[in-house]
Design a protein around this motif. Structure first.
Motif, PDB file in Angstrom:
ATOM      1  N   SER A  23       0.890  -1.075  -0.130  1.00  0.00           N
ATOM      2  CA  SER A  23       0.016   0.090  -0.091  1.00  0.00           C
ATOM      3  C   SER A  23       0.677   1.076   0.153  1.00  0.00           C
ATOM      4  O   SER A  23       1.824   1.378   0.859  1.00  0.00           O
ATOM      5  N   LEU A  24       0.526   2.092  -0.778  1.00  0.00           N
ATOM      6  CA  LEU A  24       1.354   3.367  -0.903  1.00  0.00           C
ATOM      7  C   LEU A  24       1.200   4.163   0.415  1.00  0.00           C
ATOM      8  O   LEU A  24       1.829   4.939   0.738  1.00  0.00           O
ATOM      9  N   GLU A  25       0.144   3.905   1.092  1.00  0.00           N
ATOM     10  CA  GLU A  25      -0.338   4.810   2.421  1.00  0.00           C
ATOM     11  C   GLU A  25       0.184   3.847   3.343  1.00  0.00           C
ATOM     12  O   GLU A  25      -0.271   4.299   4.648  1.00  0.00           O
ATOM     13  N   GLY A  26       0.883   2.962   3.324  1.00  0.00           N
ATOM     14  CA  GLY A  26       1.284   1.991   4.388  1.00  0.00           C
ATOM     15  C   GLY A  26       2.328   2.768   5.327  1.00  0.00           C
ATOM     16  O   GLY A  26       2.907   3.810   5.035  1.00  0.00           O
ATOM     17  N   ASP A  27       2.306   2.004   6.541  1.00  0.00           N
ATOM     18  CA  ASP A  27       3.179   2.844   7.620  1.00  0.00           C
ATOM     19  C   ASP A  27       4.725   2.605   7.092  1.00  0.00           C
ATOM     20  O   ASP A  27       5.014   1.884   6.334  1.00  0.00           O
ATOM     21  N   ASN A  28       5.622   3.085   8.278  1.00  0.00           N
ATOM     22  CA  ASN A  28       6.826   2.841   7.902  1.00  0.00           C
ATOM     23  C   ASN A  28       7.488   1.522   8.097  1.00  0.00           C
ATOM     24  O   ASN A  28       8.265   1.141   7.501  1.00  0.00           O
ATOM     25  N   GLU A  29       6.465   0.542   8.929  1.00  0.00           N
ATOM     26  CA  GLU A  29       6.939  -0.756   8.934  1.00  0.00           C
ATOM     27  C   GLU A  29       6.788  -1.468   7.467  1.00  0.00           C
ATOM     28  O   GLU A  29       7.511  -2.406   7.062  1.00  0.00           O
ATOM     29  N   ARG A  66       8.086   7.432   0.037  1.00  0.00           N
ATOM     30  CA  ARG A  66       7.722   8.204   1.249  1.00  0.00           C
ATOM     31  C   ARG A  66       7.419   9.706   0.874  1.00  0.00           C
ATOM     32  O   ARG A  66       6.372  10.157   1.494  1.00  0.00           O
ATOM     33  N   ALA A  67       8.175  10.370   0.254  1.00  0.00           N
ATOM     34  CA  ALA A  67       8.042  11.536  -0.332  1.00  0.00           C
ATOM     35  C   ALA A  67       6.405  11.921  -1.022  1.00  0.00           C
ATOM     36  O   ALA A  67       5.768  12.589  -1.005  1.00  0.00           O
ATOM     37  N   LEU A  68       6.227  10.947  -1.931  1.00  0.00           N
ATOM     38  CA  LEU A  68       5.108  10.767  -2.825  1.00  0.00           C
ATOM     39  C   LEU A  68       3.836  10.446  -1.949  1.00  0.00           C
ATOM     40  O   LEU A  68       2.879  11.051  -2.085  1.00  0.00           O
ATOM     41  N   ARG A  69       4.066   9.506  -0.900  1.00  0.00           N
ATOM     42  CA  ARG A  69       2.983   9.286  -0.082  1.00  0.00           C
ATOM     43  C   ARG A  69       2.569  10.714   0.787  1.00  0.00           C
ATOM     44  O   ARG A  69       1.220  10.668   0.845  1.00  0.00           O
ATOM     45  N   LYS A  70       3.445  11.143   1.357  1.00  0.00           N
ATOM     46  CA  LYS A  70       3.193  12.473   2.042  1.00  0.00           C
ATOM     47  C   LYS A  70       2.208  13.359   1.013  1.00  0.00           C
ATOM     48  O   LYS A  70       1.348  13.939   1.607  1.00  0.00           O
ATOM     49  N   GLY A  71       2.578  13.520  -0.139  1.00  0.00           N
ATOM     50  CA  GLY A  71       1.700  14.481  -0.742  1.00  0.00           C
ATOM     51  C   GLY A  71       0.482  13.805  -1.231  1.00  0.00           C
ATOM     52  O   GLY A  71      -0.523  14.658  -1.268  1.00  0.00           O
ATOM     53  N   LEU A  98      -9.522   6.265  -5.538  1.00  0.00           N
ATOM     54  CA  LEU A  98      -8.439   4.958  -5.953  1.00  0.00           C
ATOM     55  C   LEU A  98      -7.821   4.740  -4.705  1.00  0.00           C
ATOM     56  O   LEU A  98      -7.221   5.466  -3.738  1.00  0.00           O
ATOM     57  N   GLN A  99      -7.574   3.410  -4.692  1.00  0.00           N
ATOM     58  CA  GLN A  99      -6.301   2.995  -3.621  1.00  0.00           C
ATOM     59  C   GLN A  99      -5.147   2.756  -4.349  1.00  0.00           C
ATOM     60  O   GLN A  99      -5.310   1.622  -5.248  1.00  0.00           O
ATOM     61  N   TYR A 100      -4.116   3.290  -3.891  1.00  0.00           N
ATOM     62  CA  TYR A 100      -2.793   3.073  -4.622  1.00  0.00           C
ATOM     63  C   TYR A 100      -2.053   1.831  -4.042  1.00  0.00           C
ATOM     64  O   TYR A 100      -1.854   1.896  -2.693  1.00  0.00           O
ATOM     65  N   GLU A 101      -1.225   1.181  -5.049  1.00  0.00           N
ATOM     66  CA  GLU A 101      -0.042   0.498  -4.350  1.00  0.00           C
ATOM     67  C   GLU A 101       1.304   0.782  -5.033  1.00  0.00           C
ATOM     68  O   GLU A 101       0.985   1.106  -6.511  1.00  0.00           O
ATOM     69  N   CYS A 102       2.171   0.323  -4.557  1.00  0.00           N
ATOM     70  CA  CYS A 102       3.524   0.450  -5.093  1.00  0.00           C
ATOM     71  C   CYS A 102       4.366  -0.566  -5.310  1.00  0.00           C
ATOM     72  O   CYS A 102       4.482  -1.626  -4.236  1.00  0.00           O
ATOM     73  N   SER A 103       5.602  -0.682  -6.213  1.00  0.00           N
ATOM     74  CA  SER A 103       6.493  -1.838  -6.313  1.00  0.00           C
ATOM     75  C   SER A 103       7.739  -1.290  -6.872  1.00  0.00           C
ATOM     76  O   SER A 103       7.385  -0.348  -7.771  1.00  0.00           O
ATOM     77  N   VAL A 104       8.661  -1.589  -6.424  1.00  0.00           N
ATOM     78  CA  VAL A 104      10.249  -1.177  -6.887  1.00  0.00           C
ATOM     79  C   VAL A 104      11.066  -2.194  -7.584  1.00  0.00           C
ATOM     80  O   VAL A 104      10.751  -3.549  -7.431  1.00  0.00           O
ATOM     81  N   ALA A 105      11.942  -1.784  -8.457  1.00  0.00           N
ATOM     82  CA  ALA A 105      12.970  -2.580  -9.083  1.00  0.00           C
ATOM     83  C   ALA A 105      14.343  -2.059  -9.066  1.00  0.00           C
ATOM     84  O   ALA A 105      14.240  -0.810  -9.388  1.00  0.00           O
ATOM     85  N   THR A 106      15.125  -2.802  -8.337  1.00  0.00           N
ATOM     86  CA  THR A 106      16.575  -1.938  -8.120  1.00  0.00           C
ATOM     87  C   THR A 106      17.298  -2.317  -9.415  1.00  0.00           C
ATOM     88  O   THR A 106      17.502  -3.289  -9.871  1.00  0.00           O
ATOM     89  N   VAL A 107      18.269  -1.331  -9.844  1.00  0.00           N
ATOM     90  CA  VAL A 107      19.019  -1.568 -10.947  1.00  0.00           C
ATOM     91  C   VAL A 107      20.185  -0.709 -10.769  1.00  0.00           C
ATOM     92  O   VAL A 107      20.158   0.726  -9.967  1.00  0.00           O
TER      93      VAL A 107
END
Length: 286
Positions: A23-29, A66-71, A98-107
Motif C-alpha cells: 500500500s502506498l499509504e502504508g506505515d513505516n514498517e 515516502r515523499a510521494l505518499r506524503k503528498g 482510488l487505492q494506490y499500491e507501489c512496487s520497486v525494482a533496483t537497478v
C-alpha cells in the motif's frame, strides 16, 4: 480460477525483478519492504489493469516513495516538489476514489540509462494496454488545474468544466517498425535527412513535432527530441557541442502534436523503442 495479472503488474515485467506490491499509504514498517537504493518504481490502483505512474530515482526508492505518499495523503493538493507526480495522484485518488499500491525494482545504472529504461517501460505499458499511464508525460485530470506559483502559495483548483488541455485523450502507441534512421521508423513519416546547419534550418517549418539528430558519417542516432516549434529548438542544437561535426537531422509531425503531453508520449515511445533494441539510450540523450 485466479484472475489474470496484467503483464505490467507482474513481478517479472520486462525482465526486471519487481518487489511485491504494498500500500502506498502504508506505515513505516510496511515501507521497510522497499529497497533503500536507486531504481524504478510503479504505481497501480487496486482493481485496475493499467498502471497509474512509472518513475525512477538514482538515490533511495524508499525515501522517494515516502515523499510521494506524503503528498498523496495531504489535505490540500500538494505542490510538485519534492515529488512531481504527487499533485496528479492526489487528484485522481479523490476523483476516482482510488487505492494506490507501489512496487520497486533496483537497478545499477547511470542517469541517462535509468531514464531511458523508464521510457522503455512507459512505451511497453502503452503497447500492452493501449493507453498511457495517467500521471506521466505532463498529463493531468481534465477537471483540475495544477498549482500556479508555489512562491505565491497559489494551489491547484477544480474547474467548473473539463478545461485542462493536459487532461485529454492519449495518442495511439507507436509500434516497433524499421530502424532508427529509416524514413518510416516507428510508423512515422520522417522528413528527408539534411545536414544540421544554421542555413538548413530555413527549410524547417515552425510547427510542433518530434525530431532526431544523428552522426551522418557514422549513421548513428545521437538524440531524440520534441518541441512545439521544431525550427526554434533545432536552432539551439546548432549551437551545442556534439561528439562529431558531421551532423544531420529530420523531423516528423502528426495530428495532436500541439498538445505537450501528446508530443511527450511520442518522444518517450521513440526513446523507449530505441532502448529496447540497443539496451542503451541514444549517445547524447541525457
Amino acid at each position: 480460477m485466479s484472475e489474470r495479472v496484467p503483464d505490467c503488474q507482474k513481478e517479472t515485467w520486462r525482465g526486471l525483478r519487481w518487489s511485491a506490491w504494498i500500500s502506498l499509504e502504508g506505515d513505516n514498517e510496511v515501507y521497510k519492504q522497499l529497497a533503500n537504493t536507486g531504481g524504478l518504481y510503479r504505481i497501480r490502483a487496486v482493481g485496475h489493469d493499467s498502471l497509474i505512474y512509472i518513475g525512477q530515482t538514482g538515490r533511495n526508492l524508499r525515501e522517494r516513495l515516502r515523499a510521494l505518499r506524503k503528498g498523496v495523503v495531504a489535505d490540500e493538493m500538494p505542490f510538485n516538489d519534492p515529488h512531481t507526480a504527487a499533485p496528479n495522484l492526489w487528484v485522481w485518488q479523490r476523483e476516482g476514489r482510488l487505492q494506490y499500491e507501489c512496487s520497486v525494482a533496483t537497478v545499477e545504472l547511470d542517469t541517462p540509462n535509468r531514464q531511458a529504461l523508464e521510457d522503455m517501460l512507459l512505451w511497453a505499458h502503452r503497447i500492452e494496454t493501449g493507453k498511457s499511464t495517467l500521471c506521466n508525460y505532463g498529463r493531468f485530470h481534465p477537471h483540475w488545474m495544477k498549482f500556479l506559483d508555489r512562491r505565491k502559495g497559489i494551489r491547484g483548483y477544480r474547474l467548473e468544466w473539463p478545461g485542462n488541455p493536459s487532461g485529454g485523450y492519449c495518442t495511439q502507441p507507436l509500434q516497433l517498425h524499421g530502424r532508427e534512421l529509416d524514413d518510416d521508423w516507428m510508423g512515422l513519416v520522417w522528413s528527408s535527412n539534411v545536414p544540421l546547419t544554421k542555413a538548413n534550418l530555413k527549410i524547417v517549418p515552425c510547427i510542433a513535432g518530434v525530431y532526431r539528430i544523428f552522426a551522418q558519417d557514422k549513421r548513428e542516432l545521437l538524440y531524440i527530441g520534441e518541441s512545439k516549434d521544431i525550427r526554434q529548438r533545432l536552432t539551439t542544437h546548432v549551437k551545442s557541442v556534439w561528439p562529431t561535426s558531421v551532423l544531420a537531422f529530420s523531423w516528423s509531425t502528426m495530428d495532436g502534436m500541439d498538445s505537450s503531453h501528446h508530443r511527450h508520449e511520442i518522444e518517450v515511445d521513440l526513446i523507449g523503442a530505441f532502448y529496447s533494441v540497443h539496451k542503451r539510450p541514444p549517445a547524447c540523450q541525457c
